[in-house]
Design a protein around this motif. Sequence first.
Motif, PDB file in Angstrom:
ATOM      1  N   GLN A  16       0.838  -1.203   0.000  1.00 28.61           N
ATOM      2  CA  GLN A  16       0.000   0.000   0.000  1.00 28.61           C
ATOM      3  C   GLN A  16       0.871   1.249   0.000  1.00 28.61           C
ATOM      4  O   GLN A  16       0.572   2.224  -0.700  1.00 28.61           O
ATOM      5  N   LEU A  29       2.299   1.691  -3.477  1.00 25.05           N
ATOM      6  CA  LEU A  29       1.270   2.132  -4.420  1.00 25.05           C
ATOM      7  C   LEU A  29       0.979   3.616  -4.255  1.00 25.05           C
ATOM      8  O   LEU A  29       0.830   4.355  -5.239  1.00 25.05           O
ATOM      9  N   LYS A  30       0.922   4.084  -3.022  1.00 22.84           N
ATOM     10  CA  LYS A  30       0.675   5.507  -2.773  1.00 22.84           C
ATOM     11  C   LYS A  30       1.824   6.357  -3.315  1.00 22.84           C
ATOM     12  O   LYS A  30       1.610   7.440  -3.869  1.00 22.84           O
ATOM     13  N   LYS A  72       3.769   5.589  -5.843  1.00 21.16           N
ATOM     14  CA  LYS A  72       3.704   5.581  -7.302  1.00 21.16           C
ATOM     15  C   LYS A  72       2.625   6.535  -7.818  1.00 21.16           C
ATOM     16  O   LYS A  72       2.788   7.180  -8.853  1.00 21.16           O
ATOM     17  N   LYS A  73       1.523   6.627  -7.086  1.00 21.31           N
ATOM     18  CA  LYS A  73       0.443   7.518  -7.516  1.00 21.31           C
ATOM     19  C   LYS A  73       0.755   8.974  -7.228  1.00 21.31           C
ATOM     20  O   LYS A  73       0.381   9.870  -7.987  1.00 21.31           O
ATOM     21  N   GLN A  74       1.443   9.213  -6.105  1.00 23.63           N
ATOM     22  CA  GLN A  74       1.778  10.585  -5.707  1.00 23.63           C
ATOM     23  C   GLN A  74       3.027  10.517  -4.847  1.00 23.63           C
ATOM     24  O   GLN A  74       2.954  10.172  -3.669  1.00 23.63           O
ATOM     25  N   TYR A  80       3.091  11.837  -1.301  1.00 26.42           N
ATOM     26  CA  TYR A  80       1.879  11.520  -0.539  1.00 26.42           C
ATOM     27  C   TYR A  80       2.102  11.649   0.965  1.00 26.42           C
ATOM     28  O   TYR A  80       1.225  12.167   1.681  1.00 26.42           O
ATOM     29  N   GLU A  90       8.947  12.696  -9.285  1.00 27.68           N
ATOM     30  CA  GLU A  90       7.543  12.971  -9.566  1.00 27.68           C
ATOM     31  C   GLU A  90       6.790  11.697  -9.963  1.00 27.68           C
ATOM     32  O   GLU A  90       5.632  11.504  -9.603  1.00 27.68           O
ATOM     33  N   ARG A  91       7.475  10.806 -10.674  1.00 26.74           N
ATOM     34  CA  ARG A  91       6.847   9.557 -11.116  1.00 26.74           C
ATOM     35  C   ARG A  91       7.282   8.361 -10.275  1.00 26.74           C
ATOM     36  O   ARG A  91       6.889   7.228 -10.544  1.00 26.74           O
ATOM     37  N   TYR A  92       8.091   8.616  -9.279  1.00 24.11           N
ATOM     38  CA  TYR A  92       8.648   7.613  -8.379  1.00 24.11           C
ATOM     39  C   TYR A  92       9.278   6.461  -9.165  1.00 24.11           C
ATOM     40  O   TYR A  92       8.904   5.290  -9.053  1.00 24.11           O
TER      41      TYR A  92
END
Length: 571
Positions: free
Chosen positions: A190, A193-194, A196-198, A201, A461-463
């Motif tokens: 989790q 995933l966070k 990767k999305k932001q 975060y 920015e895109r991890y």
Amino acid sequence: MNAMIDRRGLLRGAALAGGTAAFARWMPAWAQRVSPGLASTLPTLAGEDITLRVAHQRMTVDGRHSHAIGINGTVPAPLIRLREGQQARLHVVNDLDEETSVHWHGLILPFQMDGVPGISFPGIPARSTFTYEFPIVQSGTYWYHSHSGLQEQMGHYGPIVIDPADDDPVAYDREHVIVLSDHSPLHPHQIFLKLKKQAGYFNRRRQTLGGLLQGEDQPLKQRLQWGGMRMDPTDIADVTGSTYTYLVNGHGPGDNWTALFQRGERVRLRIINASAMTIFNLRIPGLTMQVVQADGQNVRPVDVDELQITIAETYDVIVTPHDARAYSLIAESVDRSGMARATLAPRPGMAAEVPPLRKRPIATMKDMGMDMSGMDHGDMGAGVGMNMAMRDPANAPQVRMGPGVQTIAPMVTDRTGEPGQGLEDAGHRVLTYRDLVASERNPDVRGPARELQIHLTGNMERYMWSLDGEKLSEVKDPIPFIAGERVRVTLINDTMMSHPIHLHGHFFELVTGHGDHSPRKHTVNVLPGSKVSWDVTAVPGDWAFHCHMLYHMHAGMMQVVRVRPLDGAAA
């Protein structure tokens, strides 16, 4: 740290290991007989045959329950105590429904025993047992952890202490092992995933417009330049205290884990950073720390008030409390969003003042490899021209340019004489890599036969994280070395994040001006916008080479170093 062992499990464990001594290994932590002076919260395993059982469990941190993966029912895993010169047989029982592994971090051993699935061995399948067997050829403070998926974040890590075959050159009256780590109630997938999305975060401490207009932290003009580069100078840590609780030996700050001493004793603290993502700044207000060992290797004693310990490093320090009072051991996260806290005291139940978190650090142009002191950055179009210059592939011809490479820093500097982000103006003595001098002459003092540059690359920015612009899944060939050759490796950090870089199976000598007494390490922190050079003698085998920030490695910041004899035969 919790032990989850019922009566049947206790008897089964005793039968498996055999004998009264083995039975004691499965007892709860509070009932363990431990080495003199060692904190009782770390169960100890010793001898030539050791059994480690990897399984799911529950753990409690500051009164809150969560899921974990532990070994023999504990997080951290038990302390493994070995002696230089012995043969070790470590039987790892995998009670998980997935593959696991154990990597013996910093230990010199045959590469087949190094414990990296897909590189040095196939991994340990679910519901099976694998035996690691190798000679112990060194002494010092080390640790072990999973190299499978993200299990390390869930609690699959533990300390190793190897006593020297002869008398220890470091004199001390008592010792404590201090395992620092980070823990989140979120599953590590989790967290990833966070990110990767932001990517930002977990950064809950961004600059505000009001603060900028008032000139806090960073001038508005400079902040606009960072905005033009689509980067945030407050991104010091990817995962922060917004989700992490920082632990000492599995205990949160509220647990007040306590290590005892008697006034006037020389107390040896074996400090291990076993965290997944957190660099710590460690200090004990009121006590001087004398650094005597780094990454398991003895160094000439150096007195400091604070040190930055990156992920996977170990430092041994001596403290001598002359007052019969409590002292707070403070391990502040590098972004100062939280801290691990313990107490040194002459008796249980005591506590000392816990200082507040210090002001957060802010990344500078030096952290971007753009230290243009005295220059007017206003002509750079709020950073646009700067960004184009940094992306010029001519600056790094071996880097594969693409969406995973956000910047190429054109003005990297050697920052091994600096104490680490946020500690430049600490107001007291802070350890730097240049302070470290090996106690004994290096075993190989030949000059390097060749040089190799490796760029640490990424797109925050895109991890996306990589080496030379290629993540592990994209790399066609391993990095080739010839067995026995001396190579000077220069790591160039083109990103605005620190990267703790680890080469398995080797110690390397940092090039910091100390000649044949250069400090020998297995992990080095490469500060943002900086370069670090080290000399290494290649050892035959296939070895993992990666950033030890778990989610950076998981995203691809890893390659394989393949060392073969000159004739190309298999090692």
